[in-house]
Enzyme design. Sequence first.
Site, PDB file in Angstrom:
ATOM      1  N   LYS A 132       1.533   3.842   1.871  1.00  0.00           N
ATOM      2  CA  LYS A 132       0.348   4.012   0.883  1.00  0.00           C
ATOM      3  C   LYS A 132       0.863   3.973  -0.658  1.00  0.00           C
ATOM      4  O   LYS A 132       2.015   4.585  -0.621  1.00  0.00           O
ATOM      5  CB  LYS A 132      -0.553   5.344   1.143  1.00  0.00           C
ATOM      6  CG  LYS A 132      -1.674   5.741   0.345  1.00  0.00           C
ATOM      7  CD  LYS A 132      -2.648   6.687   0.840  1.00  0.00           C
ATOM      8  CE  LYS A 132      -3.681   7.245  -0.113  1.00  0.00           C
ATOM      9  NZ  LYS A 132      -4.280   8.291   0.227  1.00  0.00           N
ATOM     10  N   SER A 166      -8.289  12.179   3.600  1.00  0.00           N
ATOM     11  CA  SER A 166      -7.924  10.992   3.449  1.00  0.00           C
ATOM     12  C   SER A 166      -7.157  10.011   4.372  1.00  0.00           C
ATOM     13  O   SER A 166      -7.223   8.550   4.323  1.00  0.00           O
ATOM     14  CB  SER A 166      -7.056  10.908   2.014  1.00  0.00           C
ATOM     15  OG  SER A 166      -7.761  11.308   0.979  1.00  0.00           O
ATOM     16  N   SER A 219      -8.763   8.542   1.199  1.00  0.00           N
ATOM     17  CA  SER A 219      -8.261   7.367   0.281  1.00  0.00           C
ATOM     18  C   SER A 219      -7.400   6.508   0.715  1.00  0.00           C
ATOM     19  O   SER A 219      -6.659   5.681   0.212  1.00  0.00           O
ATOM     20  CB  SER A 219      -7.535   8.375  -0.940  1.00  0.00           C
ATOM     21  OG  SER A 219      -6.514   9.317  -0.328  1.00  0.00           O
TER      22      SER A 219
END
Length: 478
Positions: A82, A182, A158
């Site tokens: 990420k 997330s 996220s």
Amino acid sequence: MTTTDPALLSAAELLRLYRRKALSPVETAEACLARVRRWNGSMGAFTFVDEEGALAAARASAARWQRGEPCGPLDGVPTTVKDLVLVKGWTARRGSHSTEGQPPAAEDAPATARLREAGAVLLGSTTTPEFGWKAVTDNPLGEIARNPWNPALTPGGSSGGAAVAAALGMGALHLGTDGGGSIRIPAGLTGIVGLKPTFGRVPAWPLSPFGTVAHLGPMTRTVEDAALMLTTISRPDRRDWHALPPEPRDYRIGLEGGLAGLRVAASAALGFVSVDPEVLRVFRSAVATLADLGAEVEETDPPVGDPQELFARTWFPAATRLVEKLPAEARARMDPGLLAIATEGACYGRAELQDAALERGELGVRLQLFFAAYDLLVTPAVAVPAFPVLRTQPGPQADPRWTAWAGLSYPFNLTQQPAISVPAGFTEDGLPVGLQIVAAKYADALVLRAARAFAAACPQPVADTPRSPSAQEPAAPV
């Protein structure tokens, strides 16, 4: 999974084929990168792809396998990180104009270092909202992650880019972060597996701007792969002051232990969340499956109260501090929603922040006592199905706060417990619904064992190609 496409094989399957010299890591990397080239432009999984570096790493891995000398337990497995987590030689943009011009990272974050040491082939950085602030995935850089089951809809966030990459075969293993859901929210909305381990189980550095609610964990297509990845990234690193004592173990061991005799609390709404009827229907079916597998299921709500305001007093002031550190010209180009919660966070006084820390501790104690009576708690992973991109809410509200619909996830960031989302079924509109399985702190292996038992009994398809490539996005963001 029966497939001839290496990009759709699990990490466990890839490793078995490498060992037999029936498949090359180069073939696998090329297959994954072909999918990235084909779909990333429309699906927004990656913000950066290191094709040259990935192929070089895959060739080096292939040579090791040919010699029968793999360098680690993930040698040759395509993996993503990420875009909040440092990767040596890559620039972490964090979905923000404020990072423009920053040099590439000089060193790996702990989890990235463990992946590299284990031989993982790092493909690129996956998309995040700005600094990971919200539970959907779009950012001021113009990057929008889209749900593989319907690209007009959000994959959640996220870690939405990682979820899209996992579903579409753009890598077998994906490193996500979870500060309020997330990992689990996008896993639930896209039909993959997402694990938030106990806080400190996976070493982190630098510490997230959102502090001790932020966890790192695996996002994969199978529970076995999540266990394999956790085994690797949970190895110690001295740079994390919050890290748990090393626990040398292979989380795949005991994975097939089943659910018989386990005491399971089933809570559809935690006593305060409004849950979509279709999500509720799938959840009820999943609970029945758990009982069929031998679990002793009791419907009851844990003593969490309504922690939305407590989470706001924890999360929003962190956003305030994050924004305050940036120069004025950078703030002018930030996500308006992030600026709004930062403004709200600035309204809390010192006493309110101190009270929040104490209340968080009290919530943790109540949950520890609750888990003295139950081995596991299950809830829906997300209270609503996927909704249109470029919104922070399922409905037409302009409120930037995403916490109203994400209440099933962030309580367990406040209490730092392990929790996993595993695919459970679909709405009548064909959208995935996840089952969240929670255990007491440090019981990561039990969460994985329960998820594995459920997934084996209730297998679900994966959207390995975008299902509605001609879908239109909403007329305007809300």
